[in-house]
Design an enzyme around this catalytic site. Structure first.
Site, PDB file in Angstrom:
ATOM      1  CE  LYS A  32      -4.050  -2.438   1.943  1.00 18.71           C
ATOM      2  NZ  LYS A  32      -4.837  -2.783   3.049  1.00 18.71           N
ATOM      3  CD  GLN A  63      -3.785  -4.715   6.188  1.00 16.04           C
ATOM      4  OE1 GLN A  63      -3.907  -3.494   5.572  1.00 16.04           O
ATOM      5  NE2 GLN A  63      -4.139  -5.792   5.618  1.00 16.04           N
ATOM      6  CG  ASP A 119     -10.425  -0.168   4.615  1.00 14.11           C
ATOM      7  OD1 ASP A 119      -9.861  -0.678   3.575  1.00 14.11           O
ATOM      8  OD2 ASP A 119      -9.597  -0.109   5.524  1.00 14.11           O
TER       9      ASP A 119
HETATM   10  N1  GUN Z   1      -7.208  -6.820   5.533  1.00 10.02           N
HETATM   11  C1  GUN Z   1      -7.371  -7.720   4.353  1.00 10.02           C
HETATM   12  N2  GUN Z   1      -8.238  -6.763   3.447  1.00 10.02           N
HETATM   13  C2  GUN Z   1      -8.064  -5.632   3.739  1.00 10.02           C
HETATM   14  C3  GUN Z   1      -8.687  -4.258   3.495  1.00 10.02           C
HETATM   15  O1  GUN Z   1      -9.486  -4.324   2.508  1.00 10.02           O
HETATM   16  N3  GUN Z   1      -8.627  -3.229   4.231  1.00 10.02           N
HETATM   17  C4  GUN Z   1      -8.140  -3.456   5.720  1.00 10.02           C
HETATM   18  N4  GUN Z   1      -8.131  -2.331   6.417  1.00 10.02           N
HETATM   19  N5  GUN Z   1      -7.583  -4.482   6.097  1.00 10.02           N
HETATM   20  C5  GUN Z   1      -7.854  -5.616   5.405  1.00 10.02           C
END
Ligand code: GUN
Length: 283
Positions: free
Chosen positions: A52, A96, A119
């Site tokens: 990311k 996350q 998100d």
């Molecule tokens: N863990 C796995 N996929 C995601 C996601 O799309 N967002 C977040 N914050 N954590 C994740």
């Protein structure tokens, strides 16, 4: 033989469009900024977070990483979110998942300002998706829609089957397909006669979290098959939720794993961060 949907290629194209828009914003004096918060040492999460950050750098988005130790208390995490909610340079906040045991992910999610919720997990944004009036789209389902659009696959009037009902993928995916006038069915682990439903789908989106679960006899000839899964098989190889080699003999379009939906998810996060900066960056 199905046409392979190349998520890497589409992601690259969308990222170059995002990079151009980031430049435009910078010219107006706003640098889009994302804060990524990770708690603990989960190896897969660490890889996602690194990717990311790299993706932000690639398109010119400013990013900050907060790597907190496993023993961090929920109060400390909530206090960090409060600070990030107030921080001018930060337009998007992502915590996350999964968080270590003992954390209440729902409570943490609800602490993030809905205007920085890139998100789209906050109930405010979930509600907006439900009524079809959204600022932020959930990253994975939005990535799927972008792939369909890129390959000129129309959803209108099609029988769309979503396999999986998670808050992160299945439920919002169904809403986005519905918004594009698909006729949507959601199936899950307790669905009876699952194969008879999936075998009727013109567009099948699979997010059930079981390696190579969808076999050729569960798919209609000429269907569009989108695989959101990411699993390791017995040999340690990365596989999706769809048995790719047999299903690709039958489908018209199919996404590979890796290189299908995966690269689109982070791209949509970048898009949401840009959107947050453009909508709320002057507040
Ligand atoms: N863990 C796995 N996929 C995601 C996601 O799309 N967002 C977040 N914050 N954590 C994740």
């Amino acid at each position: 033989m199905a046409q392979i949907i190349n998520g890497k290629e589409v992601a690259q194209k969308v990222r170059s469009e995002i990079a151009a828009e980031v430049e435009n914003m910078k010219a107006k004096g706003i640098v889009p900024g994302l804060a990524v918060v990770i708690v603990g040492e989960d190896p897969a999460s660490k890889v996602y977070v690194r990717n990311k950050k790299l993706a932000c750098a690639e398109v010119g988005i400013y990013s900050e990483e907060y790597a907190l130790p496993e023993k961090t208390s929920e109060e400390e995490l909530l206090a960090l979110i409060d600070r990030l909610n107030e921080k001018k340079e930060i337009h998007g906040i992502l915590v996350q998942a999964p968080l270590p045991d003992g954390f209440d992910f729902k409570k943490v999610t609800e602490r993030i300002s809905p205007f920085k919720d890139v998100d789209a997990f906050h109930p405010y944004n979930v509600g907006k998706i439900m009524i079809g009036d959204f600022d932020f789209l959930p990253c994975t389902p939005a990535g799927v829609m972008e792939l369909l659009k890129h390959y000129d696959i129309s959803v209108e009037g099609k029988k769309c089957v979503v396999l999986g009902r998670s808050n992160i993928v299945g439920k919002p995916q169904a809403m986005l397909l519905l918004k594009e006038n698909g006729t949507v069915t959601i199936c899950h682990s307790r669905t009876k006669d699952l194969a008879s439903i999936t075998a009727n789908a013109d567009i099948l989106v699979v997010a059930i979290g079981r390696g190579e679960f969808v076999k050729a006899d569960m798919v209609k000839e000429g269907a569009v098959v989108i695989d959101v899964g990411m699993n390791r098989n017995k040999e340690g190889k990365l596989v999706g939720d769809v048995a790719f080699s047999e299903v690709s003999e039958k489908a018209a379009y199919i996404t590979p794993v890796p290189g299908g939906v995966g690269p689109m998810t982070i791209t949509m996060l970048l898009k949401n961060t840009l959107k947050a900066a453009s909508l709320f960056g002057n507040d």
